[in-house]
Scaffold this motif. Structure first.
Motif, mmCIF file in Angstrom:
data_model
loop_
_atom_site.group_PDB
_atom_site.id
_atom_site.type_symbol
_atom_site.label_atom_id
_atom_site.label_comp_id
_atom_site.label_asym_id
_atom_site.label_seq_id
_atom_site.Cartn_x
_atom_site.Cartn_y
_atom_site.Cartn_z
ATOM 1 N N THR A 151 -5.366 3.169 0.166
ATOM 2 C CA THR A 151 -6.017 2.421 1.256
ATOM 3 C C THR A 151 -7.023 3.340 1.963
ATOM 4 O O THR A 151 -8.174 2.964 2.208
ATOM 5 C CB THR A 151 -4.956 1.970 2.302
ATOM 6 O OG1 THR A 151 -3.714 1.734 1.659
ATOM 7 C CG2 THR A 151 -5.417 0.770 3.081
ATOM 8 N N PHE A 200 2.385 4.528 1.243
ATOM 9 C CA PHE A 200 1.981 5.309 2.416
ATOM 10 C C PHE A 200 0.465 5.515 2.520
ATOM 11 O O PHE A 200 -0.015 6.435 3.177
ATOM 12 C CB PHE A 200 2.745 6.625 2.556
ATOM 13 C CG PHE A 200 2.807 7.444 1.308
ATOM 14 C CD1 PHE A 200 1.860 8.402 1.031
ATOM 15 C CD2 PHE A 200 3.852 7.253 0.416
ATOM 16 C CE1 PHE A 200 1.924 9.157 -0.125
ATOM 17 C CE2 PHE A 200 3.935 8.007 -0.738
ATOM 18 C CZ PHE A 200 2.969 8.949 -1.020
ATOM 19 N N GLY A 201 -0.256 4.594 1.864
ATOM 20 C CA GLY A 201 -1.654 4.397 2.229
ATOM 21 C C GLY A 201 -2.704 5.331 1.650
ATOM 22 O O GLY A 201 -3.845 5.284 2.087
ATOM 23 N N ALA A 211 1.723 6.333 6.520
ATOM 24 C CA ALA A 211 0.325 5.921 6.359
ATOM 25 C C ALA A 211 -0.422 6.096 7.680
ATOM 26 O O ALA A 211 -1.553 6.612 7.709
ATOM 27 C CB ALA A 211 0.261 4.460 5.896
ATOM 28 N N GLN A 212 0.230 5.691 8.776
ATOM 29 C CA GLN A 212 -0.422 5.815 10.086
ATOM 30 C C GLN A 212 -0.661 7.275 10.447
ATOM 31 O O GLN A 212 -1.687 7.636 11.017
ATOM 32 C CB GLN A 212 0.423 5.107 11.156
ATOM 33 C CG GLN A 212 0.267 3.591 11.070
ATOM 34 C CD GLN A 212 1.359 2.811 11.768
ATOM 35 O OE1 GLN A 212 2.446 3.329 12.019
ATOM 36 N NE2 GLN A 212 1.089 1.543 12.047
ATOM 37 N N CYS A 270 0.801 -1.232 0.000
ATOM 38 C CA CYS A 270 0.000 0.000 0.000
ATOM 39 C C CYS A 270 0.834 1.283 0.000
ATOM 40 O O CYS A 270 0.272 2.376 -0.015
ATOM 41 C CB CYS A 270 -0.913 -0.003 1.219
ATOM 42 S SG CYS A 270 -0.004 0.004 2.788
ATOM 43 N N PHE A 296 -2.609 -0.334 9.602
ATOM 44 C CA PHE A 296 -1.471 -0.528 8.694
ATOM 45 C C PHE A 296 -0.466 -1.467 9.339
ATOM 46 O O PHE A 296 -0.122 -1.310 10.517
ATOM 47 C CB PHE A 296 -0.820 0.815 8.352
ATOM 48 C CG PHE A 296 -1.670 1.642 7.432
ATOM 49 C CD1 PHE A 296 -1.709 1.365 6.073
ATOM 50 C CD2 PHE A 296 -2.457 2.677 7.917
ATOM 51 C CE1 PHE A 296 -2.511 2.100 5.211
ATOM 52 C CE2 PHE A 296 -3.271 3.418 7.073
ATOM 53 C CZ PHE A 296 -3.294 3.135 5.719
ATOM 54 N N ASN A 303 -3.594 8.514 8.467
ATOM 55 C CA ASN A 303 -4.803 7.941 9.063
ATOM 56 C C ASN A 303 -5.255 8.775 10.271
ATOM 57 O O ASN A 303 -6.428 9.112 10.415
ATOM 58 C CB ASN A 303 -4.479 6.499 9.484
ATOM 59 C CG ASN A 303 -5.666 5.788 10.079
ATOM 60 O OD1 ASN A 303 -6.759 5.851 9.548
ATOM 61 N ND2 ASN A 303 -5.448 5.117 11.197
#
Ligand SMILES: C[S@@+](CC[C@H](N)C(=O)[O-])C[C@H]1O[C@@H](n2cnc3c(N)ncnc32)[C@H](O)[C@@H]1O
Length: 266
Positions: free
Chosen positions: A64, A60-61, A87-88, A58, A100, A91
């Motif tokens: 997602t 850095f998401g 990514a976190q 994914c 993640f 989020n």
């Protein structure tokens, strides 16, 4: 194999930072509400509301989290710790509840044990994977019976052509090469000016039939297979960006498949 993947991981950790700060990924507009998914995958995957979705590789998401914004309960997996931290953080900033997991997809056993309604993966993933049969086994393992798998990816046939040829398609690599192919580049795809330290990349070529056969052998039923004469990045110097944001070969007399997608059911 491990030494090649370690080199790739070092490169991804370094390039992820460049990508996350690039105009191409445009995190700023994403944070303001832009959905990073293309209409292609939105139409093929369909309504994701209240569905569980696993996104393999994914980065850095952004994609997602785009599925999460559309109502899916999402899990993203990537082996780059830099990418997963990013990514976190996205989020959190968006107040979403995505999960993640930092893991090599080949090392997910014991870290992820459930099954999903949808397994999704896209754009620039398979060449990083040495074992396509094992990859298909992982896809099947994480799908619920009746679950949907969707992949949209750069076409392996397009990879036989020289991406440095300035004006036309020039054959350079074997379609059947078992790899790994070694590439050394001081640049990444979002930035032709910023020099990087981790120049080495190791990639594996998987033929279209190998990809399809691996999925079929692992119990998936193919619902549709599509090939596209356009791509999402400037794969060759002579492709041009069209109004829809996709890149096509200028003289379309010589069109080749630049991407493919597969939709399958377990
Ligand atoms: C081209 S990027 C994916 C692009 C994604 N569609 C996006 O636009 O963000 C490929 C990703 O695969 C990840 N990757 C490569 N090999 C991997 C592996 N063996 N296991 C898990 N992730 C891997 C890299 O860290 C990178 O984030």
């Amino acid at each position: 194999m491990k030494e090649f993947m370690d080199k790739n991981l070092a490169r991804w950790n370094e390039t992820t930072e460049i990508h996350a700060n690039s105009e191409e990924y445009d995190i700023e507009s994403f944070l303001k509400g832009r959905n990073s998914l293309y209409s292609l995958e939105l139409e093929e995957v369909g309504d994701v509301k209240n569905k569980s979705l696993l996104h393999l590789q994914c980065q850095f998401g952004m994609d997602t989290l785009s599925w999460a914004r559309l109502g899916a309960t999402v899990t993203g997996v990537d082996f780059s710790d830099v990418a997963i931290k990013r990514a976190q953080s996205l989020n959190e900033k968006l107040g979403l509840s995505a999960r993640f997991i930092c893991s090599n997809i080949y090392g997910l056993d014991g870290k992820l044990d459930e099954q999903f309604d949808i397994v999704f993966t896209s754009y620039g993933i398979l060449t990083w994977l040495p074992d396509i049969e094992k990859w298909a086994e992982i896809v099947a393992k994480y799908l619920k019976p009746g679950g949907l798998f969707f992949i949209v990816e750069f076409h392996p046939f397009a990879m036989v052509f020289d991406d440095e040829s300035k004006t036309k398609l020039r054959y350079r690599y074997s379609y059947f090469d078992k790899g790994p192919l070694h590439f050394a580049s001081e640049y990444t795809y979002t930035d032709q000016e910023k020099l990087i330290e981790n120049v080495d990349a190791y990639e594996w070529q998987h033929t279209f039939s190998d990809i399809l056969t691996a999925l079929i052998d692992n119990g998936l039923t193919i619902l549709n297979v599509k090939e596209y004469p356009f791509t999402t990045f400037q794969q060759f110097p002579f492709v041009e960006k069209c109004e829809d944001g996709l890149w096509r070969i200028k003289d379309n007399k010589y069109e080749i498949p630049l991407m493919f997608s597969i939709k399958a059911k377990k």
